[in-house]
Write a protein that holds these residues in place. Structure first.
Motif, short mmCIF file in Angstrom:
data_model
loop_
_atom_site.label_atom_id
_atom_site.label_comp_id
_atom_site.label_asym_id
_atom_site.label_seq_id
_atom_site.Cartn_x
_atom_site.Cartn_y
_atom_site.Cartn_z
N MET A 1 -13.56 -6.19 -45.17
CA MET A 1 -14.99 -6.19 -44.86
C MET A 1 -15.23 -5.45 -43.54
O MET A 1 -14.39 -5.46 -42.65
CB MET A 1 -15.52 -7.62 -44.74
CG MET A 1 -15.57 -8.39 -46.05
SD MET A 1 -16.69 -9.80 -45.93
CE MET A 1 -16.04 -10.64 -44.49
N ALA A 2 -16.38 -4.86 -43.44
CA ALA A 2 -16.77 -4.18 -42.21
C ALA A 2 -18.29 -4.22 -42.07
O ALA A 2 -19.02 -4.08 -43.06
CB ALA A 2 -16.28 -2.74 -42.20
N LEU A 3 -18.75 -4.41 -40.85
CA LEU A 3 -20.17 -4.41 -40.55
C LEU A 3 -20.52 -3.13 -39.79
O LEU A 3 -19.89 -2.84 -38.76
CB LEU A 3 -20.55 -5.62 -39.69
CG LEU A 3 -21.96 -5.62 -39.09
CD1 LEU A 3 -23.02 -5.67 -40.17
CD2 LEU A 3 -22.12 -6.78 -38.11
N TRP A 118 -20.80 -11.69 -35.87
CA TRP A 118 -19.91 -11.17 -36.90
C TRP A 118 -18.45 -11.47 -36.56
O TRP A 118 -17.68 -11.90 -37.41
CB TRP A 118 -20.12 -9.66 -37.05
CG TRP A 118 -19.14 -9.01 -37.99
CD1 TRP A 118 -17.97 -8.38 -37.64
CD2 TRP A 118 -19.21 -8.93 -39.41
NE1 TRP A 118 -17.32 -7.90 -38.75
CE2 TRP A 118 -18.06 -8.23 -39.85
CE3 TRP A 118 -20.14 -9.37 -40.35
CZ2 TRP A 118 -17.82 -7.97 -41.20
CZ3 TRP A 118 -19.90 -9.11 -41.70
CH2 TRP A 118 -18.76 -8.42 -42.11
N CYS A 119 -18.07 -11.24 -35.30
CA CYS A 119 -16.69 -11.47 -34.88
C CYS A 119 -16.32 -12.95 -34.95
O CYS A 119 -15.16 -13.29 -35.20
CB CYS A 119 -16.48 -10.94 -33.46
SG CYS A 119 -16.53 -9.13 -33.34
N GLN A 142 -11.45 -5.59 -32.55
CA GLN A 142 -12.32 -5.80 -33.72
C GLN A 142 -13.60 -4.97 -33.66
O GLN A 142 -14.18 -4.66 -34.70
CB GLN A 142 -12.67 -7.29 -33.84
CG GLN A 142 -13.27 -7.68 -35.18
CD GLN A 142 -13.47 -9.19 -35.30
OE1 GLN A 142 -13.12 -9.95 -34.40
NE2 GLN A 142 -14.03 -9.63 -36.41
N VAL A 143 -14.03 -4.61 -32.47
CA VAL A 143 -15.29 -3.89 -32.29
C VAL A 143 -15.02 -2.42 -31.97
O VAL A 143 -14.32 -2.10 -31.01
CB VAL A 143 -16.14 -4.51 -31.18
CG1 VAL A 143 -17.45 -3.75 -31.01
CG2 VAL A 143 -16.41 -5.99 -31.47
#
Length: 226
Positions: A1-3, A118-119, A142-143
């Motif tokens: 998944m990715a935002l 999100w994280c 992660q970002v």
């Protein structure tokens, strides 16, 4: 998944400024067409499982209540472009890209809050599409931050080379040196290099403040005064 979080006005404003000529219906039409093409390209490039475009709502925010001159010198958006935003937002909805704008909250802060949530909820990547240096402080494993116009990733190595600090120190760096784009003065005569050196020695802003009496010369005097 990715935002994928798109700093919408960062994209739209830059495109509008790049379109030649004075404000006109044709310039607006070109801006709308190019902006929507950029949003589509971002979705195709990153293939996120989740995506949102974040807009400024406009008007005062909590930052203006904290510091009245905040962004006082910023050039206002042209009325023509402001009217065109509605067209862009409607087209984004049609292409399935959700957008948000929160009254009293600057887009930067909404993006930071979305990234944090999100994280906390997912182990997937959060990709911020923006050229705004303020987001560099959010960089982590992660970002990620992507410069849509240059087609390059902004990472810790970039921050260290350009600013001389770690991503986590960017907020403290800007507090010390100020930020003309937001009309924040910082400490008198403390520029990027001096601010970076103070943070290299002390680690973070609170320690810089507590150790200000140990800094000699004019820098020390300005630091204690500021």
């Amino acid at each position: 998944m990715a935002l994928l979080i798109i700093d919408a006005l960062n994209i739209i404003r830059r495109i509008h400024e790049a379109v030649p000529g004075d404000d006109s219906a044709q310039k607006l039409a070109d801006t709308v067409t190019s902006s929507l093409a950029s949003f589509k390209r971002a979705l195709n490039t990153h293939r996120p499982s989740h995506a949102v475009a974040v807009f400024d709502h406009g008007g005062r925010t909590w930052k203006h209540a904290l510091y009245e001159p905040y962004q006082a010198h910023r050039k206002p958006m042209s009325p023509l472009l402001r009217d065109g935003l509605l067209t862009i937002k409607q087209a984004l909805q049609a292409m399935g890209l959700h957008w948000i704008a929160i009254e009293g909250i600057e887009a930067d802060d909404a993006i930071a809050a979305l990234t944090l949530k999100w994280c906390q909820a997912s182990r997937g990547k959060a990709i911020i599409l923006s050229t705004d240096k303020d987001f560099l402080q959010l960089l982590s494993d992660q970002v990620c931050i992507y410069d849509h116009f240059k087609g390059v990733w902004r990472d810790e190595a970039y921050v260290l080379k350009k600013f001389g600090v770690k991503p986590s120190q960017m907020g403290d760096l800007l507090a010390l040196m100020g930020d003309a784009a937001d009309n924040i003065p910082g400490v008198d005569k403390v520029g990027a290099k001096t601010a970076a050196e103070l943070l290299r020695i002390n680690g973070h802003l609170d320690r810089v403040i507590s150790n200000a009496d140990k800094v000699e010369g004019q820098v020390g005097a300005n630091l204690r005064k500021g």
